[in-house]
Design a protein around this motif. Sequence first.
Motif, PDB file in Angstrom:
ATOM      1  N   ALA A 103      39.666 -48.593  72.816  1.00 30.35           N
ATOM      2  CA  ALA A 103      40.155 -49.770  73.535  1.00 30.35           C
ATOM      3  C   ALA A 103      40.082 -49.544  75.044  1.00 30.35           C
ATOM      4  O   ALA A 103      39.698 -50.444  75.806  1.00 30.35           O
ATOM      5  N   LEU A 104      40.425 -48.328  75.483  1.00 27.45           N
ATOM      6  CA  LEU A 104      40.364 -48.026  76.911  1.00 27.45           C
ATOM      7  C   LEU A 104      38.916 -47.944  77.390  1.00 27.45           C
ATOM      8  O   LEU A 104      38.606 -48.357  78.515  1.00 27.45           O
ATOM      9  N   ARG A 105      38.023 -47.432  76.548  1.00 22.42           N
ATOM     10  CA  ARG A 105      36.607 -47.384  76.936  1.00 22.42           C
ATOM     11  C   ARG A 105      36.050 -48.805  77.075  1.00 22.42           C
ATOM     12  O   ARG A 105      35.285 -49.098  78.005  1.00 22.42           O
ATOM     13  N   ALA A 106      36.432 -49.681  76.134  1.00 22.51           N
ATOM     14  CA  ALA A 106      35.989 -51.076  76.233  1.00 22.51           C
ATOM     15  C   ALA A 106      36.534 -51.740  77.486  1.00 22.51           C
ATOM     16  O   ALA A 106      35.845 -52.526  78.148  1.00 22.51           O
ATOM     17  N   LEU A 107      37.769 -51.385  77.823  1.00 24.12           N
ATOM     18  CA  LEU A 107      38.389 -51.925  79.032  1.00 24.12           C
ATOM     19  C   LEU A 107      37.629 -51.470  80.266  1.00 24.12           C
ATOM     20  O   LEU A 107      37.362 -52.259  81.191  1.00 24.12           O
ATOM     21  N   ALA A 108      37.242 -50.200  80.298  1.00 21.55           N
ATOM     22  CA  ALA A 108      36.512 -49.654  81.441  1.00 21.55           C
ATOM     23  C   ALA A 108      35.143 -50.327  81.588  1.00 21.55           C
ATOM     24  O   ALA A 108      34.677 -50.587  82.705  1.00 21.55           O
ATOM     25  N   LEU A 109      34.504 -50.629  80.469  1.00 27.14           N
ATOM     26  CA  LEU A 109      33.182 -51.258  80.526  1.00 27.14           C
ATOM     27  C   LEU A 109      33.229 -52.677  81.087  1.00 27.14           C
ATOM     28  O   LEU A 109      32.247 -53.162  81.640  1.00 27.14           O
ATOM     29  N   ARG A 110      34.383 -53.338  80.949  1.00 28.21           N
ATOM     30  CA  ARG A 110      34.495 -54.720  81.414  1.00 28.21           C
ATOM     31  C   ARG A 110      34.804 -54.821  82.903  1.00 28.21           C
ATOM     32  O   ARG A 110      34.805 -55.911  83.470  1.00 28.21           O
ATOM     33  N   MET A 111      35.104 -53.693  83.547  1.00 28.71           N
ATOM     34  CA  MET A 111      35.458 -53.734  84.960  1.00 28.71           C
ATOM     35  C   MET A 111      34.244 -54.070  85.830  1.00 28.71           C
ATOM     36  O   MET A 111      33.123 -53.653  85.511  1.00 28.71           O
ATOM     37  N   PRO A 112      34.438 -54.785  86.943  1.00 26.64           N
ATOM     38  CA  PRO A 112      33.307 -55.153  87.811  1.00 26.64           C
ATOM     39  C   PRO A 112      32.797 -54.003  88.665  1.00 26.64           C
ATOM     40  O   PRO A 112      31.786 -54.163  89.357  1.00 26.64           O
ATOM     41  N   VAL A 113      33.496 -52.866  88.669  1.00 23.83           N
ATOM     42  CA  VAL A 113      33.021 -51.684  89.403  1.00 23.83           C
ATOM     43  C   VAL A 113      32.797 -50.567  88.387  1.00 23.83           C
ATOM     44  O   VAL A 113      33.413 -50.545  87.320  1.00 23.83           O
ATOM     45  N   PRO A 114      31.911 -49.599  88.695  1.00 24.81           N
ATOM     46  CA  PRO A 114      31.666 -48.502  87.757  1.00 24.81           C
ATOM     47  C   PRO A 114      32.927 -47.676  87.524  1.00 24.81           C
ATOM     48  O   PRO A 114      33.623 -47.307  88.466  1.00 24.81           O
ATOM     49  N   VAL A 115      33.220 -47.426  86.254  1.00 23.17           N
ATOM     50  CA  VAL A 115      34.378 -46.617  85.878  1.00 23.17           C
ATOM     51  C   VAL A 115      33.886 -45.416  85.088  1.00 23.17           C
ATOM     52  O   VAL A 115      33.278 -45.567  84.025  1.00 23.17           O
ATOM     53  N   GLU A 116      34.118 -44.230  85.621  1.00 17.69           N
ATOM     54  CA  GLU A 116      33.780 -42.998  84.912  1.00 17.69           C
ATOM     55  C   GLU A 116      35.002 -42.557  84.121  1.00 17.69           C
ATOM     56  O   GLU A 116      36.046 -42.263  84.700  1.00 17.69           O
ATOM     57  N   GLU A 117      34.883 -42.542  82.791  1.00 23.26           N
ATOM     58  CA  GLU A 117      36.063 -42.256  81.969  1.00 23.26           C
ATOM     59  C   GLU A 117      35.944 -40.911  81.256  1.00 23.26           C
ATOM     60  O   GLU A 117      34.857 -40.498  80.860  1.00 23.26           O
ATOM     61  N   ASP A 118      37.075 -40.258  81.123  1.00 24.33           N
ATOM     62  CA  ASP A 118      37.187 -39.006  80.372  1.00 24.33           C
ATOM     63  C   ASP A 118      38.469 -39.120  79.544  1.00 24.33           C
ATOM     64  O   ASP A 118      39.572 -38.950  80.065  1.00 24.33           O
ATOM     65  N   ILE A 119      38.313 -39.450  78.269  1.00 29.53           N
ATOM     66  CA  ILE A 119      39.463 -39.759  77.412  1.00 29.53           C
ATOM     67  C   ILE A 119      39.506 -38.766  76.265  1.00 29.53           C
ATOM     68  O   ILE A 119      38.554 -38.655  75.481  1.00 29.53           O
ATOM     69  N   GLU A 120      40.605 -38.030  76.173  1.00 30.69           N
ATOM     70  CA  GLU A 120      40.788 -37.046  75.112  1.00 30.69           C
ATOM     71  C   GLU A 120      42.151 -37.262  74.461  1.00 30.69           C
ATOM     72  O   GLU A 120      43.172 -36.807  74.975  1.00 30.69           O
ATOM     73  N   LEU A 121      42.165 -37.982  73.348  1.00 29.21           N
ATOM     74  CA  LEU A 121      43.396 -38.232  72.592  1.00 29.21           C
ATOM     75  C   LEU A 121      43.159 -37.822  71.140  1.00 29.21           C
ATOM     76  O   LEU A 121      42.109 -38.123  70.569  1.00 29.21           O
ATOM     77  N   PRO A 122      44.131 -37.138  70.520  1.00 26.68           N
ATOM     78  CA  PRO A 122      43.889 -36.544  69.207  1.00 26.68           C
ATOM     79  C   PRO A 122      44.033 -37.489  68.023  1.00 26.68           C
ATOM     80  O   PRO A 122      43.656 -37.129  66.912  1.00 26.68           O
ATOM     81  N   GLY A 123      44.593 -38.659  68.206  1.00 27.42           N
ATOM     82  CA  GLY A 123      44.786 -39.536  67.057  1.00 27.42           C
ATOM     83  C   GLY A 123      45.481 -40.822  67.442  1.00 27.42           C
ATOM     84  O   GLY A 123      45.431 -41.255  68.594  1.00 27.42           O
ATOM     85  N   ARG A 124      46.149 -41.463  66.475  1.00 27.49           N
ATOM     86  CA  ARG A 124      46.845 -42.717  66.705  1.00 27.49           C
ATOM     87  C   ARG A 124      48.302 -42.452  67.083  1.00 27.49           C
ATOM     88  O   ARG A 124      48.890 -41.427  66.715  1.00 27.49           O
ATOM     89  N   PHE A 125      48.869 -43.411  67.820  1.00 27.22           N
ATOM     90  CA  PHE A 125      50.260 -43.344  68.241  1.00 27.22           C
ATOM     91  C   PHE A 125      50.975 -44.607  67.769  1.00 27.22           C
ATOM     92  O   PHE A 125      50.349 -45.523  67.225  1.00 27.22           O
ATOM     93  N   ASP A 126      52.276 -44.647  67.968  1.00 25.34           N
ATOM     94  CA  ASP A 126      53.014 -45.851  67.607  1.00 25.34           C
ATOM     95  C   ASP A 126      52.413 -47.056  68.313  1.00 25.34           C
ATOM     96  O   ASP A 126      52.053 -46.990  69.499  1.00 25.34           O
ATOM     97  N   GLU A 127      52.346 -48.179  67.601  1.00 28.10           N
ATOM     98  CA  GLU A 127      51.695 -49.373  68.149  1.00 28.10           C
ATOM     99  C   GLU A 127      52.286 -49.833  69.478  1.00 28.10           C
ATOM    100  O   GLU A 127      51.530 -50.158  70.410  1.00 28.10           O
ATOM    101  N   PRO A 128      53.625 -49.880  69.636  1.00 32.01           N
ATOM    102  CA  PRO A 128      54.171 -50.312  70.938  1.00 32.01           C
ATOM    103  C   PRO A 128      53.756 -49.406  72.087  1.00 32.01           C
ATOM    104  O   PRO A 128      53.525 -49.878  73.200  1.00 32.01           O
ATOM    105  N   VAL A 129      53.659 -48.084  71.829  1.00 33.31           N
ATOM    106  CA  VAL A 129      53.262 -47.142  72.875  1.00 33.31           C
ATOM    107  C   VAL A 129      51.804 -47.375  73.257  1.00 33.31           C
ATOM    108  O   VAL A 129      51.449 -47.422  74.444  1.00 33.31           O
ATOM    109  N   GLU A 130      50.937 -47.529  72.243  1.00 28.20           N
ATOM    110  CA  GLU A 130      49.523 -47.785  72.534  1.00 28.20           C
ATOM    111  C   GLU A 130      49.354 -49.075  73.334  1.00 28.20           C
ATOM    112  O   GLU A 130      48.560 -49.131  74.280  1.00 28.20           O
ATOM    113  N   THR A 131      50.103 -50.109  72.957  1.00 24.68           N
ATOM    114  CA  THR A 131      50.000 -51.383  73.666  1.00 24.68           C
ATOM    115  C   THR A 131      50.456 -51.245  75.111  1.00 24.68           C
ATOM    116  O   THR A 131      49.819 -51.772  76.036  1.00 24.68           O
ATOM    117  N   ALA A 132      51.565 -50.527  75.326  1.00 23.07           N
ATOM    118  CA  ALA A 132      52.087 -50.341  76.686  1.00 23.07           C
ATOM    119  C   ALA A 132      51.080 -49.587  77.549  1.00 23.07           C
ATOM    120  O   ALA A 132      50.832 -49.958  78.708  1.00 23.07           O
TER     121      ALA A 132
END
Length: 360
Positions: free
Chosen positions: A237-266
């Motif tokens: 979801a964060l990678r998709a968000l970065a791709l939609r930005m009007p400026v280049p976004v270099e992303e480095d995302i390292e997360l091991p799994g899923r989290f509680d839905e409210p936390v992910e949404t926040a």
Amino acid sequence: MLALVRGPALAVVTLPVSILLFTLSLVSIVLLPIGVGVVTTPPTQQAVRWYANQRRRLVREWGGLEVPEPYRPLPRRPHSGIVGQVERCTLLLKDPATWRDMVWLPADMTAGFVTALLPPMLPINHQLTKAMLEPTREMLLTQRVEQLYETRHDAVDSSAAELRRIERDLHDGAQARLVAMGMSLGTIEALIEHDPAKAKQMIAQARENSAEALTELRDLVRGIHPPVLAERGLPDALRALALRMPVPVEEDIELPGRFDEPVETAVYFAVSELLTNAAKHAEPTKVWLDVLYVADESAGGDSRIRVTVTDDGKGGASLDAGSGLQGVQRRLAQFDGVLALSSPSGGPTMATLEVPAPLA
């Protein structure tokens, strides 16, 4: 060797400053009954707190001891005029930390002065300052209760605002289109035998309205909980968000799994706000998004998601009142999360957020 320099230098400052601040504080409090103290107490206590915070900093830098601030937060939207002055004075005097500072000042001008003057006794000065200026257990519990009350209040306000937004978007968007489509279908039913060409034209228009209503409903749902977040998890979801930005976004995302839905949404909406702010206000040529999971395996430790958004724009961002970033702070505070910002004029800007997040 450093103690030979630090000790006497601290002693030279300790005696006059502590005496001056204690005297001013005492006089201000004595003058409260005639109203003068209402005006003089707040600035005097602010000066005392500034001085105490400088000593906390020295204890940390010289002695390696952390001394957290014990002060209760002052209102974010104070009243103006004499009402605000009285309110501020009252809150300061009700704060137990104010009276602990008042007790510490005489100790600092006596025992603190002597221990600072004698370099071998300088560590005793670090320990004395810590013992008298650090928050007590009761103060920490009170701070925690007040923080929970504040975040609950913000959560209720945010939820109410979100409901109003959804109602407004439904009323002005999809609902209006569906009502118009229903009226069109009624007209089509009356025309279909007498004017088939007109009926066919209105059917095409109704089909277009239904497609637009569906798009608006999808956008509305995406604003509540993005489908990509539910289907593919926070990293994608964060990678998709970065791709939609009007400026280049270099992303480095390292997360091991899923989290509680409210936390992910926040986290998702906080990152969305940070990236949007960077693109809209900072005029950057590039943005960096770093997301990692910090696992704390100690007893009682909190594992957390840490996000850093950095841009090479013009800087000058602020967390002051009126800033859009305060909405991010309020959203994160509901989960005991924090937001820190470094944005000197001329850039770069670095925003860092952390949210406690045990794996689901």
